[in-house]
Each structure stands twice: as C-alpha cells, then as structure tokens.
Design a protein around this motif. Sequence first.
Motif, short mmCIF file in Angstrom:
data_model
loop_
_atom_site.label_atom_id
_atom_site.label_comp_id
_atom_site.label_asym_id
_atom_site.label_seq_id
_atom_site.Cartn_x
_atom_site.Cartn_y
_atom_site.Cartn_z
N ARG A 345 46.78 63.22 33.88
CA ARG A 345 45.56 62.43 33.66
C ARG A 345 45.91 61.13 32.96
O ARG A 345 46.72 61.12 32.03
CB ARG A 345 44.57 63.23 32.82
N ASN A 346 45.29 60.05 33.40
CA ASN A 346 45.47 58.77 32.75
C ASN A 346 44.17 57.97 32.82
O ASN A 346 43.32 58.20 33.69
CB ASN A 346 46.60 57.97 33.39
N GLY A 347 44.02 57.03 31.92
CA GLY A 347 42.84 56.17 31.89
C GLY A 347 43.08 54.88 32.65
O GLY A 347 44.16 54.64 33.20
N GLY A 348 42.05 54.05 32.68
CA GLY A 348 42.17 52.76 33.35
C GLY A 348 42.06 52.83 34.85
O GLY A 348 42.58 51.95 35.55
N CYS A 349 41.40 53.86 35.38
CA CYS A 349 41.28 54.02 36.84
C CYS A 349 40.30 52.99 37.39
O CYS A 349 39.15 52.89 36.95
CB CYS A 349 40.82 55.43 37.17
N THR A 350 40.74 52.23 38.39
CA THR A 350 39.89 51.24 39.06
C THR A 350 39.68 51.58 40.53
O THR A 350 39.17 50.75 41.29
CB THR A 350 40.51 49.84 38.94
N LEU A 351 40.08 52.78 40.92
CA LEU A 351 39.93 53.22 42.31
C LEU A 351 38.48 53.61 42.58
O LEU A 351 37.86 54.31 41.79
CB LEU A 351 40.85 54.40 42.58
N ASP A 352 37.93 53.13 43.69
CA ASP A 352 36.56 53.48 44.07
C ASP A 352 36.49 54.95 44.48
O ASP A 352 37.43 55.49 45.08
CB ASP A 352 36.08 52.62 45.23
N GLN A 353 35.40 55.58 44.17
CA GLN A 353 35.20 56.98 44.53
C GLN A 353 35.28 57.16 46.05
O GLN A 353 35.79 58.18 46.53
CB GLN A 353 33.84 57.45 44.02
N ALA A 354 34.83 56.16 46.79
CA ALA A 354 34.86 56.25 48.26
C ALA A 354 36.29 56.24 48.80
O ALA A 354 36.54 56.73 49.90
CB ALA A 354 34.06 55.11 48.87
N ASP A 355 37.22 55.67 48.03
CA ASP A 355 38.62 55.60 48.49
C ASP A 355 39.41 56.86 48.16
O ASP A 355 40.52 57.03 48.66
CB ASP A 355 39.33 54.40 47.84
N LEU A 356 38.86 57.72 47.30
CA LEU A 356 39.59 58.89 46.83
C LEU A 356 40.09 59.79 47.96
O LEU A 356 41.24 60.25 47.90
CB LEU A 356 38.71 59.69 45.86
N PRO A 357 39.30 60.07 49.03
CA PRO A 357 39.80 60.97 50.09
C PRO A 357 40.99 60.39 50.87
O PRO A 357 41.66 61.14 51.58
CB PRO A 357 38.59 61.14 51.01
#
Length: 411
Positions: A345-357
């Motif tokens: 686990r790490n912070g600073g995530c800028t990935l969109d939820q839609a891109d996760l899959p």
Amino acid sequence: MRGFRKVFAAAVFLIAGIIALANFMLYFLKAPENGRPYRVEINRIALQIEQEGPESVVLTNYKYVNAVVKGGDNFYEAASDYAVREINGELYRFDYLVPGGAGDRVDFLIVNTALGVMGVFVLGVLLFVRSRILKPFERLTELPRELSKGNLTMPVKESRNKFFGKFLWGMDLLRENLEQKKTRELELEREKKTLLLSLSHDIKTPLSAIKLYTKALSKNLYSDVDKQRRIVESIENNADEIEEYVSRIVSASKEDFLSLDVENGEFYLSWLIENISAYYGEKLALVKQEFAVGKYRERLLIGDLDRSVEVLQNVMENALKYGDGKRIELLFPEEEEGDVLIAVRNGGCTLDQADLPHIFESFWRGANAGNRPGSGLGLYICRQLMHRMGGEIFAEICGEQITVTLVFRKA
C-alpha cells in the motif's frame, strides 16, 4: 590488476622502510652506550683496587666488567675481551663484554624476526586477495562490454572460489539467458514476418476480387438484378474473409510473447519477506521514505520463490515510481481459506478508478504515467506469473491510497 601491483609494491617498500627504521632506532637507542663505557668501569675498579684492595671489588655492581684476574699462569688466556692494568706493582686482567655484542645482537635478531614475520604475513594476505578475489573479477573485465555489444558467445570459466564462484556462475547464467532471449527474439521476428507475408498474400486475393466487383458495379456492367445481388454477396464473402485474416493478426498479437518459466515448489513466507525487507529497507532509507512491514504468521506457500520475489519487487517498484514518496506499507490481510495475502500500500495515487481494471493488461499505461519511463508490462507480467503459480493479483483504490494484493496458495 595494475592498481594491485602498485599497492603490492607500496606494501613491500613500506615493510622494508619499517624494518629499516626499527633497526635505525634500535641502533641509536643504544648509542649512549657506544662510547666504550667498559673503560670507565675498568678505571673505577682499578682505582678501587689501588685504594682498598682487590677484595673490595663487587662485580655485580658493574655492567660490562665480569671478571678481574690477578697475574699468574695463563694470565693472557681469556674467553672474552680483556684489558690489562698494572696496579701497585701487580698486573690485573679485566674481562669485559663489548656493547653491541651478543646481547645486542639478540635484540636485533628478535626485532628483525618479528618484523619479517609480520611483513611475510601481510604480503601473503595481499597475494591471497590477488589470487582468490581479484583474479576471478579480472576474468569479467571484458564480459560486460561484450554483452553490451551483443556478443553472447563469450563463456565465463567456472570457478570453485568460495568467495565469487557463485557470482561467476550467475554471470554465465545471465549470459546464457540473454543468448536464449536473443534467439527467441529472432525466431519471433522471423515468425512475425512470415505471418505478415502469408496474410498479406492471402488478403490480396479477396481484396482484388472486391476491387473488380466494385469497379464493374460502378460502370453498370451488370444490369441483371440477380447478377448484381450475387456480386454483392461475393463482395460480402470476400470482406468476411479479409475480416477473418485481420482477426488472426489481432489474435496473434495478443498471444503470450514472454518466456515466463515457473518452477513451482514450496517455500516459507519469511524467506520471501526477508528478501524484500532487506533490500527495500535499505533502499527506502536512502531516499528517506518510510517502509513499514506488518506482522505475519509463518506459512508454507506454493510457488516459485524467485518468481515470487520478482512479482513483489515489481509491485514495490510501482509503489516507488507512482507513490507520494512518503510511506510504503507491506501488509498481511486476514487469510482466506487456503490462501495467504500479501499487500503493498502506498499513498499519492492519481490513477482514475475507471482505469483500475486495465492496469494488468499488456502495454497499457494510465494517464498518471506522465513522462515516467516504463513499458506497461510490469503488472501484466506479475499477473501472468501469479496465475502460473496458482495465485492471483488484484488492486484496490481507496481515496489517495492504492493497495495491490498478491494471493498465494498455502501448502
């Protein structure tokens, strides 16, 4: 090796200098006694005999004179150096030890022997380092440059050296792996060209037919409606044929193009965690980033230890690359039935939820990648390896935190 020769020569000169300095100092420390002090003692004893008689002389009070002999038979026969004095009309022989004689020679011998043994030991250690440590590395001086030029036929000689034997073996294994990958790349390139040539030839025929039919229709060469319908059907069939060829190209592009060999066995969870903790604990400390490892229970896992380390390293590197640079956690969520979970686990995530899959797809990179270097294959390889080990990998986003979880089967 030239540098070692300079060090060795410097060590020889230094040892020789130390021995010379020690002898010099030893000699001059004795210097105060080099003014023939035995003569002083002889004169004192002679004066004492003259004034008080020979019975008053106590030789233990003197350092150099060890005997006083009154004239008689064999007067001039002595085992040591001596001097003769006439006192009160009688001849006396004074036996003495010369400074720098046997006693001093013993001192010099002891000092030089000790320094000589020390010098031989130091030189022996240097020669050992040269033969057991430097020579194995000398064999590798040309290997990195040759590998960088693509010369993968240069073998590394095996060595039983207990210091670097395994390292030399690993370098040779790396060379062999690079050679195998190069061969595989050439084969894939040849197969790719063969496939393209074959499909381009196959597509050419239906494409030519479509062009002829469309040209005939455009010039109204077929006035019969039934004939026109049959031509349209032929065009449709040829289009379907081309579509099938295109599907084959797409299917071939999606096939596994990586050689991901896995040797499944059993290993302890602690082996995996200790390997990662030892490396990243030091690495993150250098960049002043906190690294927290949660508590876990020892478990025997199914899989390939080396490949498991590779997967966890890939995930850790992603956390380093895309995180906020503050903290990375290695956690162990509650076990599921028959499975052990390891989460990063790490912070600073800028990935969109839609891109996760899509993050586990090959050659896919999210909008958050920016100008960061990468091929979009890291997480794809992780998923392929986890599947080959009978496990799984998935990711979750919660606010600004992203957690990537590995699922291993328990033995």
